[in-house]
Structure formats: C-alpha cells, structure tokens
Design an enzyme around this catalytic site. Structure first.
Site, PDB file in Angstrom:
ATOM      1  N   TYR A 133       0.871  -1.183   0.000  1.00 11.85           N
ATOM      2  CA  TYR A 133       0.000   0.000   0.000  1.00 11.85           C
ATOM      3  C   TYR A 133       0.904   1.227   0.000  1.00 11.85           C
ATOM      4  O   TYR A 133       1.503   1.572   1.021  1.00 11.85           O
ATOM      5  CB  TYR A 133      -0.913  -0.032   1.235  1.00 11.85           C
ATOM      6  CG  TYR A 133      -1.863   1.142   1.395  1.00 11.85           C
ATOM      7  CD1 TYR A 133      -2.020   2.121   0.416  1.00 11.85           C
ATOM      8  CD2 TYR A 133      -2.643   1.258   2.536  1.00 11.85           C
ATOM      9  CE1 TYR A 133      -2.904   3.185   0.580  1.00 11.85           C
ATOM     10  CE2 TYR A 133      -3.533   2.317   2.717  1.00 11.85           C
ATOM     11  CZ  TYR A 133      -3.649   3.268   1.729  1.00 11.85           C
ATOM     12  OH  TYR A 133      -4.531   4.314   1.898  1.00 11.85           O
ATOM     13  N   LYS A 161      -0.899  -1.188  -4.386  1.00 11.37           N
ATOM     14  CA  LYS A 161      -1.987  -0.210  -4.460  1.00 11.37           C
ATOM     15  C   LYS A 161      -1.292   1.131  -4.605  1.00 11.37           C
ATOM     16  O   LYS A 161      -0.642   1.612  -3.674  1.00 11.37           O
ATOM     17  CB  LYS A 161      -2.821  -0.269  -3.188  1.00 11.37           C
ATOM     18  CG  LYS A 161      -3.790   0.867  -3.011  1.00 11.37           C
ATOM     19  CD  LYS A 161      -4.808   0.481  -1.958  1.00 11.37           C
ATOM     20  CE  LYS A 161      -5.074   1.554  -0.938  1.00 11.37           C
ATOM     21  NZ  LYS A 161      -5.367   2.867  -1.475  1.00 11.37           N
ATOM     22  N   GLU A 188     -10.345   9.920  -8.284  1.00 12.10           N
ATOM     23  CA  GLU A 188     -10.483  11.013  -9.257  1.00 12.10           C
ATOM     24  C   GLU A 188      -9.558  10.818 -10.451  1.00 12.10           C
ATOM     25  O   GLU A 188      -9.655  11.534 -11.442  1.00 12.10           O
ATOM     26  CB  GLU A 188     -10.245  12.374  -8.574  1.00 12.10           C
ATOM     27  CG  GLU A 188      -8.990  12.518  -7.739  1.00 12.10           C
ATOM     28  CD  GLU A 188      -9.161  12.000  -6.307  1.00 12.10           C
ATOM     29  OE1 GLU A 188      -9.637  10.862  -6.138  1.00 12.10           O
ATOM     30  OE2 GLU A 188      -8.787  12.717  -5.365  1.00 12.10           O
TER      31      GLU A 188
HETATM   32  O1  SI3 Z   1      -6.882   2.520   2.351  1.00  6.93           O
HETATM   33  C1  SI3 Z   1      -7.835   3.131   1.911  1.00  6.93           C
HETATM   34  O2  SI3 Z   1      -8.831   3.345   2.574  1.00  6.93           O
HETATM   35  C2  SI3 Z   1      -7.773   3.635   0.556  1.00  6.93           C
HETATM   36  O3  SI3 Z   1      -7.815   2.909  -0.388  1.00  6.93           O
HETATM   37  C3  SI3 Z   1      -7.665   5.020   0.434  1.00  6.93           C
HETATM   38  C4  SI3 Z   1      -7.880   5.560  -0.969  1.00  6.93           C
HETATM   39  O4  SI3 Z   1      -6.668   5.603  -1.674  1.00  6.93           O
HETATM   40  C5  SI3 Z   1      -8.463   6.904  -0.781  1.00  6.93           C
HETATM   41  N1  SI3 Z   1      -7.489   7.758  -0.122  1.00  6.93           N
HETATM   42  C6  SI3 Z   1      -7.712   8.240   1.089  1.00  6.93           C
HETATM   43  C7  SI3 Z   1      -6.623   9.011   1.723  1.00  6.93           C
HETATM   44  O5  SI3 Z   1      -8.759   8.102   1.664  1.00  6.93           O
HETATM   45  C8  SI3 Z   1      -8.977   7.475  -2.065  1.00  6.93           C
HETATM   46  O6  SI3 Z   1     -10.039   6.660  -2.456  1.00  6.93           O
HETATM   47  C9  SI3 Z   1      -9.439   8.927  -1.858  1.00  6.93           C
HETATM   48  O7  SI3 Z   1     -10.261   9.023  -0.729  1.00  6.93           O
HETATM   49  C10 SI3 Z   1     -10.224   9.439  -3.054  1.00  6.93           C
HETATM   50  O8  SI3 Z   1      -9.479   9.264  -4.216  1.00  6.93           O
HETATM   51  C11 SI3 Z   1     -10.594  10.912  -2.865  1.00  6.93           C
HETATM   52  O9  SI3 Z   1      -9.427  11.714  -2.900  1.00  6.93           O
END
Ligand code: SI3
Length: 288
Positions: A133, A161, A188
């Site tokens: 990750y 990831k 995004e």
């Molecule tokens: O571990 C996780 O919960 C994720 O997969 C996080 C994911 O990369 C999200 N990043 C964070 C910091 O929450 C993204 O999905 C992110 O929320 C989204 O792209 C909006 O910026």
C-alpha cells in the site's frame, strides 16, 4: 484478484465503538448496490490507524462473516508495530482472506532496507499474498521503480496499491512488471490509471459511487474513452463536493441517506456541523 475494491468504511457509534449491524449494512450495500468486486478492509477509509488491535480483529471477523465468498477480501494489516502487523497477517490468513496489504511504514524516516525488512517480516510466517500500500502523500514514503522491483523479488508480494498522481512511474511500473497486480488508489484519477492498464482500483468513494467507478474502468478497458470520460467528469464533480465537505464524514452521511447506518467517525476526526450534514444529504440526493 483483479477488479474494483471498495476501501471499506467502518460504522462507529457516538463513543467510537464498532457498530456491528452498521458495518454489516455497509458491506451489504457495497456488494448488493455498488456491486464492487471486492472489499479492502481496515485501510485509511476504515479509520484503521485510530483503532486498537482488538477492534481491527473484530472488523476483520465481522466482514468475513458477512461476505462469505461473495466477493474478494483484502486485509490491510500494515502498522508501525511490525509485531501487530504480523499478528494480523496470521489472523486474516486463518479467517480465509484472499490477500493482505500493508501500508509502507511511516512517521520515522525509515530507509529502504528497513522498509524491505518490514515487508519480509510480515510475510515470514504466512503464505497469503501481499499488496504493497503506497500512499506517499500521507506516509511521506516515495519509492522508485528499482525499489518496487526489489520488493517484488519476494514472490509473495504480488502487487501494489498505487495511490499517487505520478503517471510516469505508474506507466514504468506497468511496463516493467506486467505480471504484478497494480491497483489505482485515487478515485479522481481512475480513468487516467485505467488507460495505463491497471488491474483494478481501490477507493473510498466506491462506498457510494461504485457503479460509476466500475463503468469508468470497464469502458476504458474496452477502449470507449469518450464515454468513460463523461462518467469520470460526473464522478469528479461528486468527489470535489465530498472533499470540500469532509471526506469520510460526508460518505458516511451519504450512506445514512440510503438507510445504511454508517455512523460517526472516530476522534480526533471531527463530526460534520449541522450545515455540512445538510450539504452531505444534498450531495447524496444529487448523485445517488
Ligand atoms: O486505504 C484506503 O482506505 C484507501 O484505499 C484510500 C484511498 O486511496 C483513498 N485515499 C484516502 C486518503 O482516503 C482514495 O479513495 C481517496 O479518498 C479518493 O481518491 C478521494 O481523494
């Protein structure tokens, strides 16, 4: 293991305890309404770094019990305490999780040898495969192509990831390691990553926007880029509104409007003001 995985939220009550029924409802919503291919459990979105080892185990158990074999399950076990990470890796292996994942160790400025040792230590006692990750914006840990390659030398490390806006590195990784699994981590940027042929994506907004994310991914895979771009545009309108209002809090409130008891965030995250609660509900009305 390919496809779209929701970075699963966890439902907490006002005191910060796990709300088991709420968590089960979030799982069901993701499988039955969002129709994602899998769940990424106890990641950032699951507020993993704010809870105890016992709570992490409880969440792993409840989710596995609710899911059974309906979708794939990835368990984020990474921790600054490598003993905890190893213990959780064993725990989810025994539960029958399909893969583990571990965030790069953060806070202290670990050098690459230490990072490598961390992953090898977690994997020592288990046969379950691991997805790195990588999220440099939150951890401060950026790895280059060669360093990913060195980690990939451990055959149990099957992918990454990739949560970074570095599309040059993403393309280089895809080209250099066609047999490793690469998941896009920024919702995004899903279309841009899909064009570079990632194997899937893991995202927080899939909790409420899983269907659109799946459309973007499958349209891009079949070369229908104009259509995918339209859906990414709507998705990014939604994500902008969510980010402006408060990421996890807004997604939780949006789930609440769908009858899913997603509950509260844990401290020190703060709750939505009355005004922002109303805003979250209006976002849900507009996009769900
Ligand atoms: O571990 C996780 O919960 C994720 O997969 C996080 C994911 O990369 C999200 N990043 C964070 C910091 O929450 C993204 O999905 C992110 O929320 C989204 O792209 C909006 O910026």
């Amino acid at each position: 293991m390919k496809g779209l995985y929701t970075a699963l939220m966890c439902s907490f009550d006002e005191q910060g305890n796990i709300n088991e029924q709420g968590l089960r409802e979030i799982v069901r919503y993701n499988i039955e309404v969002s129709e994602v291919d899998g769940l990424y459990v106890n990641g950032s979105t699951g507020e993993n770094f704010l809870i105890s080892t016992e709570q992490k185990k409880q969440i792993f158990e409840i989710v596995k019990d609710e899911v059974g074999d309906r979708v794939k399950l990835m368990a984020q076990v990474g921790s600054l305490n490598v003993d905890e990470a190893s213990e959780l890796a064993q725990f989810v292996t025994d539960l029958g999780y399909d893969a583990i994942s571990a965030v790069t160790p953060f806070y202290y400025k670990f050098d690459f040898e230490e990072i490598k040792d961390y992953y090898n230590t977690i994997l020592e006692g288990v046969d379950t495969k691991l997805i790195i990750y990588s999220i440099p914006a939150l951890t401060g840990v950026s790895m280059n192509l060669e360093q990913f390659g060195e980690l990939f030398e451990n055959e149990k490390i099957i992918g990454v990831k990739f949560t970074a806006p570095d599309f040059y590195l993403l393309e280089r990784l895809r080209h250099a390691y066609p047999d490793k699994l690469i998941y896009s981590g920024f919702d995004e940027m899903l279309l841009s990553a899909s064009v570079l042929n990632v194997d899937g994506a893991i995202g927080s907004t899939f909790n409420v926007n899983g269907k659109r994310a799946k459309q973007i991914f499958t349209l891009a895979q079949s070369g229908r880029i104009d259509e995918a771009r339209e859906i990414q545009k709507v998705t990014n309108d939604l994500i902008s509104e969510i980010l402006e209002n408060g990421l996890y809090q807004t997604i939780k409130e949006m789930l609440e409007t769908q009858g899913v008891h997603a509950g509260y965030v844990r401290k020190p995250m703060k709750r939505l003001s009355e005004e922002k609660l109303l805003k979250a509900r209006s976002i849900a009305e507009k996009y769900l």
